[in-house]
Motif scaffolding. Structure first.
Motif, short mmCIF file in Angstrom:
data_model
loop_
_atom_site.label_atom_id
_atom_site.label_comp_id
_atom_site.label_asym_id
_atom_site.label_seq_id
_atom_site.Cartn_x
_atom_site.Cartn_y
_atom_site.Cartn_z
N THR A 1 0.84 -1.20 0.00
CA THR A 1 0.00 0.00 0.00
C THR A 1 0.87 1.24 0.00
N GLY A 2 0.32 2.29 -0.62
CA GLY A 2 1.05 3.55 -0.67
C GLY A 2 0.82 4.39 0.56
N ASP A 3 0.80 5.68 0.34
CA ASP A 3 0.56 6.58 1.47
C ASP A 3 -0.84 6.34 2.04
N PRO A 4 -1.00 6.37 3.35
CA PRO A 4 -2.31 6.11 3.95
C PRO A 4 -3.34 7.15 3.51
N ALA A 5 -4.57 6.65 3.24
CA ALA A 5 -5.67 7.55 2.89
C ALA A 5 -6.38 7.97 4.17
N LEU A 6 -6.50 9.23 4.37
CA LEU A 6 -7.15 9.78 5.57
C LEU A 6 -6.57 9.15 6.85
N PRO A 7 -5.27 9.33 7.09
CA PRO A 7 -4.70 8.75 8.32
C PRO A 7 -5.24 9.48 9.55
N GLY A 8 -5.12 8.78 10.63
CA GLY A 8 -5.60 9.40 11.89
C GLY A 8 -5.77 8.34 12.96
N ASP A 9 -6.55 8.66 13.95
CA ASP A 9 -6.78 7.74 15.06
C ASP A 9 -7.66 6.58 14.61
N PRO A 10 -7.69 5.50 15.39
CA PRO A 10 -8.59 4.39 15.06
C PRO A 10 -10.03 4.88 14.95
N GLY B 1 -8.72 -2.72 20.60
CA GLY B 1 -9.55 -2.18 21.67
C GLY B 1 -10.49 -1.12 21.16
N GLY B 2 -11.23 -0.55 22.10
CA GLY B 2 -12.22 0.47 21.76
C GLY B 2 -13.62 -0.11 21.82
N GLY C 1 -5.74 -4.33 9.23
CA GLY C 1 -5.61 -2.87 9.20
C GLY C 1 -4.36 -2.46 8.45
N SER C 2 -4.37 -1.24 7.90
CA SER C 2 -3.23 -0.74 7.13
C SER C 2 -2.86 0.68 7.54
N GLY C 3 -3.58 1.27 8.49
CA GLY C 3 -3.29 2.63 8.89
C GLY C 3 -4.09 3.66 8.14
N ASP C 4 -4.79 3.28 7.07
CA ASP C 4 -5.63 4.23 6.33
C ASP C 4 -7.08 3.80 6.41
N LEU C 5 -7.95 4.64 5.95
CA LEU C 5 -9.39 4.40 6.05
C LEU C 5 -9.82 3.35 5.03
N ARG C 6 -10.65 2.41 5.51
CA ARG C 6 -11.13 1.35 4.66
C ARG C 6 -12.65 1.27 4.76
N THR C 7 -13.27 0.74 3.65
CA THR C 7 -14.72 0.53 3.61
C THR C 7 -14.97 -0.94 3.36
N PHE D 1 -13.71 1.77 8.82
CA PHE D 1 -12.78 1.61 9.94
C PHE D 1 -11.39 2.06 9.53
N ARG D 2 -10.62 2.38 10.60
CA ARG D 2 -9.20 2.67 10.43
C ARG D 2 -8.48 2.03 11.59
N ALA D 3 -7.46 1.23 11.27
CA ALA D 3 -6.68 0.54 12.30
C ALA D 3 -5.23 0.51 11.86
N PRO D 4 -4.29 0.64 12.81
CA PRO D 4 -2.87 0.58 12.43
C PRO D 4 -2.49 -0.81 11.93
N ARG D 5 -1.35 -0.87 11.30
CA ARG D 5 -0.85 -2.16 10.83
C ARG D 5 -0.63 -3.07 12.03
#
Length: 349
Positions: free
Chosen positions: A163-172, A293-294, A266-272, A316-320
């Motif tokens: 994967t390239g640069d994360p799309a819409l990176p941020g918190d989980p 968690g969460g 998870g990859s760190g970017d926003l997924r659908t 969702f968005r989750a880190p690698r």
């Protein structure tokens, strides 16, 4: 009379020797006879000499007469020429044979030279008429129609791209929405990163994106196949089935408490994520959470008769290293033989 021969009057040779009359004496003199013989012979000799030199003998010179003085010389030369080789001197006979041998050798060389020249001319003429032979070892195959190779329907193994640069990176992030089920669904268009479909070739059969990222996890388990879906599912980039048009197949588990468990990396970017599921005369619950968690996202369905199908959209968005966890569980059933929960497809984009 001289020794029985009668001496004739006169001097026929002009040398004081009287002529003798014999049994075969001719009525004409010997000089006249020699003159008559020498004339035609001289003509023939001149003609042969002219032919050897390539000359022609004039007709007016063919009847030259010899004088009385040359008759004796011609007679002597005739006698000398007509004398056999055994009567000739040894030196003259040897020179004659040497000359003849030389003449034969010259004729033989001339014949050989002529034959060689003829053979060369024939060879040159043949080579000029003959086409150039093809080069050995470089035969050109005959042209023929080519049949294009059929397109392969078998898909290569799944390749997970980087994967390239994360799309819409941020918190989980985690959110769940419910949408209506369309009559036709293209898994190829919805699953740009990855997708899966269950059923169609038995309860254990699974179709997936040909070059998907491999983000979807399925631990498997005991399942049954059904053909009662509400949406016609299609794809053009699948494996092991490359193309499919409008299948309504899926898998299900019957009985209260039975469930399907899935995961998405998870990859760190926003997924659908889009989840296509159903219930058969049962109540069900959807639990969605992040492995890190969460608070989970929960959706429940009351028990009801009949078959119902749903589309859940999860953002969702989750880190690698973390995952999205999905559980689709049957809460209660109405008591039918095949009551339970079903699973048809999932897509990731």
């Amino acid at each position: 009379m001289r020794d029985g021969l009668r001496v004739l009057d006169g001097d026929p040779f002009g040398d004081g020797t009287p002529a003798l009359a014999g049994r075969h004496t001719a009525p004409e003199s010997l000089r006249a006879r020699l003159t008559g013989l020498a004339g035609p012979l001289a003509t023939r000799l001149r003609g042969a000499s002219a032919r050897l030199r390539g000359e022609s003998v004039p007709r007016e010179r063919a009847s030259v007469r010899l004088g009385p003085g040359s008759v004796r010389g011609v007679s002597a030369r005739l006698r000398h020429a007509l004398r056999p080789d055994t009567a000739r001197p040894a030196s003259e006979a040897g020179s004659t044979r040497v000359a003849a041998a030389r003449a034969r050798r010259r004729r033989r060389r001339a014949v050989l030279a002529t034959a060689a020249l003829t053979a060369s001319v024939v060879a040159l003429a043949y080579s000029a008429r003959s086409p150039t032979p093809p080069e050995r070892g470089r035969a050109v195959p005959a042209a023929g129609p080519t049949t294009p190779a059929p397109a392969s329907t078998a898909a290569p193994p799944t390749v997970v791209p980087v994967t390239g640069d994360p799309a819409l990176p941020g918190d989980p992030l985690l959110g769940v929405d419910q949408e209506s089920v369309p009559p036709a669904v293209s898994l190829t268009l919805l699953g740009t990163r990855d997708w899966r479909h269950w059923g169609g070739a038995g309860a254990d059969s699974v179709q997936r994106k040909q070059r998907g990222t491999g983000e979807i996890e399925d631990p498997g388990g005991d399942r049954l196949e059904h053909n009662a879906g509400a949406s016609g599912l299609s794809w053009t980039d699948g494996t092991p089935t490359a193309r499919q048009e409008g299948t309504r197949t899926g898998v299900f588990q019957r009985g209260a408490g039975k469930s399907f468990r899935l995961g998405v990396a998870g990859s760190g970017d926003l997924r659908t994520v889009r989840l296509f599921v159903g219930v058969f005369s049962a109540g069900a619950r959807l639990d969605v959470s992040l492995s890190g968690g969460g608070d989970p996202a929960v959706r429940e369905l009351a028990m009801a008769q009949g078959d119902r199908f749903y589309q859940y959209v999860v953002h969702f968005r989750a880190p690698r290293g973390q995952r999205l966890l999905i559980t689709w569980r049957a809460l209660a059933v109405t008591g039918g033989q095949n009551d339970g929960v079903s699973l048809e497809a999932i897509t990731v984009s």
